[in-house]
Write a protein that holds these residues in place. Structure first.
Motif, short mmCIF file in Angstrom:
data_model
loop_
_atom_site.label_atom_id
_atom_site.label_comp_id
_atom_site.label_asym_id
_atom_site.label_seq_id
_atom_site.Cartn_x
_atom_site.Cartn_y
_atom_site.Cartn_z
N TRP A 21 0.81 -1.22 0.00
CA TRP A 21 0.00 0.00 0.00
C TRP A 21 0.84 1.27 0.00
O TRP A 21 0.30 2.35 -0.16
CB TRP A 21 -0.93 -0.01 1.22
CG TRP A 21 -0.24 0.22 2.55
CD1 TRP A 21 -0.09 1.42 3.19
CD2 TRP A 21 0.39 -0.74 3.39
NE1 TRP A 21 0.59 1.25 4.38
CE2 TRP A 21 0.90 -0.08 4.53
CE3 TRP A 21 0.59 -2.14 3.31
CZ2 TRP A 21 1.58 -0.73 5.57
CZ3 TRP A 21 1.27 -2.77 4.35
CH2 TRP A 21 1.76 -2.08 5.44
N HIS A 59 -1.67 -5.72 3.60
CA HIS A 59 -2.99 -5.97 4.18
C HIS A 59 -3.60 -7.08 3.32
O HIS A 59 -3.33 -7.16 2.11
CB HIS A 59 -3.90 -4.76 4.05
CG HIS A 59 -3.40 -3.50 4.70
ND1 HIS A 59 -2.55 -2.64 4.10
CD2 HIS A 59 -3.70 -2.97 5.91
CE1 HIS A 59 -2.31 -1.62 4.90
NE2 HIS A 59 -2.99 -1.78 6.01
N TRP A 142 -3.40 -2.12 13.37
CA TRP A 142 -3.57 -0.67 13.40
C TRP A 142 -5.07 -0.40 13.40
O TRP A 142 -5.75 -0.71 12.43
CB TRP A 142 -2.90 -0.01 12.18
CG TRP A 142 -3.27 1.44 12.09
CD1 TRP A 142 -2.96 2.41 13.01
CD2 TRP A 142 -4.01 2.08 11.06
NE1 TRP A 142 -3.49 3.61 12.61
CE2 TRP A 142 -4.14 3.44 11.42
CE3 TRP A 142 -4.59 1.64 9.88
CZ2 TRP A 142 -4.82 4.36 10.63
CZ3 TRP A 142 -5.28 2.56 9.08
CH2 TRP A 142 -5.38 3.91 9.46
N GLU A 186 -0.12 -0.94 16.66
CA GLU A 186 0.32 0.36 16.12
C GLU A 186 -0.64 1.46 16.55
O GLU A 186 -1.81 1.46 16.17
CB GLU A 186 0.39 0.27 14.59
CG GLU A 186 0.75 1.58 13.93
CD GLU A 186 0.84 1.47 12.42
OE1 GLU A 186 0.92 0.34 11.89
OE2 GLU A 186 0.82 2.52 11.76
N LYS A 188 -2.08 5.45 16.87
CA LYS A 188 -2.20 6.69 16.11
C LYS A 188 -3.23 7.55 16.83
O LYS A 188 -4.26 7.04 17.27
CB LYS A 188 -2.67 6.37 14.69
CG LYS A 188 -2.71 7.57 13.75
CD LYS A 188 -3.08 7.11 12.34
CE LYS A 188 -3.08 8.28 11.37
NZ LYS A 188 -3.43 7.87 10.00
N GLU A 222 5.11 4.25 14.95
CA GLU A 222 5.29 4.93 13.66
C GLU A 222 5.71 6.37 13.91
O GLU A 222 5.10 7.09 14.69
CB GLU A 222 4.00 4.89 12.85
CG GLU A 222 4.12 5.75 11.59
CD GLU A 222 3.01 5.54 10.57
OE1 GLU A 222 2.63 4.39 10.33
OE2 GLU A 222 2.54 6.55 10.02
N HIS A 225 2.98 9.02 13.49
CA HIS A 225 1.90 9.00 14.48
C HIS A 225 2.33 9.62 15.80
O HIS A 225 1.55 10.32 16.44
CB HIS A 225 1.41 7.56 14.69
CG HIS A 225 0.86 6.95 13.43
ND1 HIS A 225 0.44 5.66 13.36
CD2 HIS A 225 0.67 7.47 12.19
CE1 HIS A 225 0.00 5.39 12.13
NE2 HIS A 225 0.15 6.49 11.41
N ASP A 250 7.42 1.42 11.96
CA ASP A 250 6.98 2.09 10.73
C ASP A 250 7.75 3.40 10.60
O ASP A 250 7.53 4.35 11.37
CB ASP A 250 5.47 2.38 10.77
CG ASP A 250 4.64 1.16 10.37
OD1 ASP A 250 5.22 0.08 10.15
OD2 ASP A 250 3.41 1.31 10.26
N ASP A 260 -2.13 13.24 8.77
CA ASP A 260 -1.16 12.14 8.62
C ASP A 260 -0.52 12.22 7.23
O ASP A 260 -1.15 11.90 6.23
CB ASP A 260 -1.93 10.82 8.77
CG ASP A 260 -1.03 9.61 8.68
OD1 ASP A 260 0.13 9.70 9.08
OD2 ASP A 260 -1.52 8.58 8.19
N ASP A 292 6.60 3.00 6.03
CA ASP A 292 5.15 3.16 5.85
C ASP A 292 4.89 4.58 5.39
O ASP A 292 4.41 5.42 6.14
CB ASP A 292 4.42 2.86 7.17
CG ASP A 292 2.92 2.83 6.95
OD1 ASP A 292 2.49 2.78 5.79
OD2 ASP A 292 2.16 2.88 7.94
#
Ligand code: GCO
Ligand code: MN
Ligand code: MN
Length: 390
Positions: A21, A59, A142, A186, A188, A222, A225, A250, A260, A292
């Protein structure tokens, strides 16, 4: 530390990974349609291998469409596995998309609707099977939609309990199947939800200890984040390392206080990321260095590979700067000076005697307060080093 290749060209030994992704991001944003065509996962695998990456993460629905039949799924997976075998790329991490489909509009494991929670769990069971089939040893969670805009609608304690129940169920599944898989949570703070539960890595570190199998569960911090929350990524990762919980990371970049951004690693926060790379390298962390991030929406399809190269190149440059930091006589002697104590320290352990002796000790506060701390010189040396004039 071995001398780095001065050309900063990555090899699989660097353990760089990208998600399907990330390089596959078509440039859609809340205001605009995609600016790049969708990439075939097999082409992504070939391109990443050609650039010296070690692995590719996914994913479930990056590879297998959500509505695929069992035979379509098997055909897709077998073509993808052939590309992995052909290139030598591995899949060290997999995860579930529990955020794109409208069914997850109000959460997955924490959705108020029990049937949605059951579907989220079922989808994850299948996605875990897929990850394991592809060789993954880390499974990331996540919770993009696990949050709220309207706190009147949901009890946040209930949400935590539901998330715990889901994790306990899935840990039990992994054990029952004898999969060699560890979970990495993860955090955020927000986006896509107004607020997401477990907003920081620290929040997850506290939560993990309440699980049935805490040893199976760690974190996936991350950069973007923690920066969105105004925190210091290096300190967050240090706490994860100290707890033995850094199962994955990440890497990307982010301007503080923004949406983000998932920017190319090192495109913004050079000093902070120097200290992050230093921490990872010095600590002996030997897991994947996963990017990421995604290319600017304005970038061309070919420019995406410049983006991919850039992430790895910057990591290797910063790693080289870490080596130079360690070998720099002036920096090291300043550090020695800074770390020299003005007298005896606290007792190493508690005993009546050590406590009594500490209680009766006399301290000269003026002497202690007068020790010089040449941080201006030290920090400027780091800046010189990072700006390439040293
Ligand atoms: C984001 C997240 C995701 C996750 C990914 C893996 O902000 O979009 O960082 O990219 O890392 O879904 O779980
Ligand atoms: Mn992100
Ligand atoms: Mn991420």
């Amino acid at each position: 530390m071995p001398s780095p290749d001065p050309t900063y060209v990555p090899t699989p030994a660097d353990k760089f990974t990208f998600g399907l992704w990330t390089v596959g991001n078509p440039g859609r944003d809340p205001f605009g349609e995609p600016t790049r065509p969708r990439l075939d996962p097999v082409d992504i695998v070939r391109r990443l291998a050609g650039l010296g990456a070690w692995g590719v993460n996914l994913h479930d629905n990056d590879l297998v469409p959500i509505d695929a039949t069992a035979s379509e799924r098997d055909a897709i997976v077998s073509t993808f596995r052939a590309a992995l075998a052909e290139t030598g790329l591995c899949v060290p991490m997999a995860t579930t998309n529990l955020f794109s489909d409208p069914v997850f509009r109000d959460g997955a494991f924490t959705a108020p609707d029990a049937a949605v929670r059951a579907y989220a769990l079922q989808k994850t069971l299948h996605a875990i099977d897929l990850g394991v089939e592809l060789g993954a040893s880390t499974y990331v969670f996540w919770g993009g939609r696990e949050g709220a805009e309207v706190d009147a609608a949901k009890d946040p304690i209930e949400a935590i309990k539901r998330f715990r129940e889901a994790m306990n169920f899935l840990c039990a599944y992994v054990k029952d199947q004898r999969y060699g898989l560890r979970f990495a949570l993860e955090a955020k703070p927000n986006e896509p939800r107004g607020d997401i539960y477990f907003p920081t890595t620290g929040a997850y570190l506290g939560f993990i200890e309440t699980l049935d199998h805490p040893e199976m569960v760690g974190v996936n911090p991350e950069v973007a984040h923690e920066h969105m929350a105004g925190l210091n990524i290096c300190h967050a990762v240090a706490q994860a390392l100290d707890a033995g919980k850094l199962f994955h990371i990440d890497l990307n970049d982010q301007k503080a206080g923004r949406f983000d951004q998932d920017l190319r690693f090192g495109s913004e926060s050079i000093k902070a990321l120097f200290f992050l790379v230093k921490l990872l390298e010095d600590s002996g962390y030997d897991g994947p260095r996963h990017f990421d991030a995604h290319a600017y929406r304005s970038e061309s399809p070919e420019g995406v590979w410049d983006f991919a190269r850039g992430n790895m190149r910057t990591y290797l440059i910063l790693k080289d700067k870490v080596r130079r930091f360690g070998e720099d006589a002036e920096i090291q002697s300043l550090l020695e000076e800074i770390h020299t104590s003005s007298g005896e320290g606290p007792p190493t352990s508690y005993s009546r005697a050590s406590m009594e002796s500490l209680k009766s000790r006399t301290f000269d506060r003026q002497v202690l307060a007068a020790k010089t701390l040449p941080y201006e010189r030290l920090d400027q040396l780091v800046v010189d080093l990072l700006l390439g004039v040293r």
